[in-house]
Scaffold this motif. Structure first.
Motif, short mmCIF file in Angstrom:
data_model
loop_
_atom_site.label_atom_id
_atom_site.label_comp_id
_atom_site.label_asym_id
_atom_site.label_seq_id
_atom_site.Cartn_x
_atom_site.Cartn_y
_atom_site.Cartn_z
N VAL A 63 0.83 -1.20 0.00
CA VAL A 63 0.00 0.00 0.00
C VAL A 63 0.87 1.25 0.00
CG1 VAL A 63 -1.73 1.29 1.32
CG2 VAL A 63 -1.89 -1.20 1.14
N SER A 64 1.94 1.24 0.82
CA SER A 64 2.85 2.39 0.86
C SER A 64 4.22 1.93 1.32
CB SER A 64 2.32 3.48 1.80
OG SER A 64 2.35 3.05 3.13
N PHE A 65 5.22 2.74 0.99
CA PHE A 65 6.60 2.44 1.40
C PHE A 65 7.29 3.75 1.72
CE2 PHE A 65 11.12 1.86 0.65
CZ PHE A 65 11.37 0.72 1.41
N GLU A 66 8.01 3.75 2.84
CA GLU A 66 8.82 4.92 3.19
C GLU A 66 10.12 4.47 3.83
OE1 GLU A 66 7.51 6.91 7.23
OE2 GLU A 66 5.72 6.49 6.03
N LYS A 67 11.12 5.27 3.65
CA LYS A 67 12.44 4.94 4.21
C LYS A 67 12.92 6.14 5.01
CE LYS A 67 17.07 3.61 2.92
NZ LYS A 67 18.00 3.26 1.89
N ASN A 68 13.43 5.86 6.21
CA ASN A 68 14.07 6.92 6.98
C ASN A 68 15.52 6.50 7.25
OD1 ASN A 68 14.09 5.29 9.37
ND2 ASN A 68 12.00 5.94 9.84
N GLU A 69 16.19 7.17 8.15
CA GLU A 69 17.61 6.90 8.37
C GLU A 69 17.90 5.49 8.88
OE1 GLU A 69 19.62 9.89 10.63
OE2 GLU A 69 18.67 11.51 9.51
N THR A 70 17.01 4.95 9.69
CA THR A 70 17.32 3.66 10.32
C THR A 70 16.50 2.48 9.80
OG1 THR A 70 15.75 4.11 12.11
CG2 THR A 70 18.06 4.75 12.48
N GLU A 71 15.35 2.74 9.22
CA GLU A 71 14.53 1.61 8.77
C GLU A 71 13.66 1.99 7.58
OE1 GLU A 71 11.90 0.16 11.84
OE2 GLU A 71 10.85 2.04 11.98
N SER A 72 13.16 0.95 6.94
CA SER A 72 12.20 1.10 5.86
C SER A 72 10.88 0.52 6.34
CB SER A 72 12.68 0.34 4.62
OG SER A 72 13.90 0.86 4.16
N LEU A 73 9.78 1.19 5.97
CA LEU A 73 8.45 0.75 6.41
C LEU A 73 7.59 0.44 5.21
CD1 LEU A 73 7.80 3.48 9.13
CD2 LEU A 73 8.57 1.15 9.50
N LEU A 74 7.11 -0.78 5.14
CA LEU A 74 6.18 -1.20 4.10
C LEU A 74 4.83 -1.44 4.76
CD1 LEU A 74 5.50 -2.23 1.20
CD2 LEU A 74 6.10 -4.52 2.05
N LYS A 75 3.82 -0.72 4.31
CA LYS A 75 2.45 -1.01 4.73
C LYS A 75 1.85 -1.86 3.63
CE LYS A 75 1.59 2.99 7.65
NZ LYS A 75 1.55 2.37 8.93
N ALA A 76 1.22 -2.98 4.02
CA ALA A 76 0.64 -3.88 3.03
C ALA A 76 -0.66 -4.46 3.56
CB ALA A 76 1.62 -5.01 2.71
N GLU A 77 -1.60 -4.64 2.64
CA GLU A 77 -2.82 -5.37 2.97
C GLU A 77 -2.48 -6.85 2.86
OE1 GLU A 77 -7.02 -4.40 1.51
OE2 GLU A 77 -6.39 -6.12 0.30
N VAL A 78 -2.68 -7.55 3.96
CA VAL A 78 -2.35 -8.97 4.01
C VAL A 78 -3.65 -9.75 4.16
CG1 VAL A 78 -1.07 -10.75 5.26
CG2 VAL A 78 -0.12 -8.44 5.07
N SER A 79 -3.83 -10.70 3.27
CA SER A 79 -5.04 -11.53 3.34
C SER A 79 -4.64 -13.00 3.30
CB SER A 79 -6.00 -11.20 2.19
OG SER A 79 -5.36 -11.39 0.95
N GLY A 80 -5.46 -13.82 3.93
CA GLY A 80 -5.18 -15.25 3.99
C GLY A 80 -6.22 -15.95 4.82
#
Length: 107
Positions: A63-80
């Motif tokens: 859904v979205s991705f952002e990167k800062n100095e220490t980490e990367s953040l991926l927001k994702a819709e997860v279904s199962g």
């Protein structure tokens, strides 16, 4: 949205339930924290994701991705096949040398 290659590879491996390819996105000494447990090293990560794939059949839709100095953040819709599916999850990555060094998942 442009994802780093290793994150793109991880999503592709998850969505095809390829636990070996998934584990190969991580360094040999990587650490994964998920569902209150910690998994250390590529082999342990491979066993964890193979078990999770068997139990949940989860697929990810970024859904979205952002990167800062220490980490990367991926927001994702997860279904199962888990209660409450689908859910929006955040994947907290530390990436170095084009491999994932650590991953923590949060809801």
């Amino acid at each position: 949205m442009t994802l780093p290659k290793v994150v793109d590879d991880l999503v592709a491996a998850q969505n095809t339930f390829d636990s070996v390819a998934y584990a190969n996105c991580f360094s040999e000494t990587a650490v994964v924290s998920d569902e209150g447990k910690t998994h250390k090293g590529r082999k342990e990560i491979e066993h964890w994701i193979a078990d999770a794939n068997e139990r949940y059949k989860a697929v990810m839709k970024p859904v979205s991705f952002e990167k800062n100095e220490t980490e990367s953040l991926l927001k994702a819709e997860v279904s199962g096949t888990f209660p409450g599916s689908p859910i929006l999850m955040t994947f907290h990555f530390e990436i170095a040398d084009e491999l994932i060094q650590s991953l923590k998942t949060t809801v």
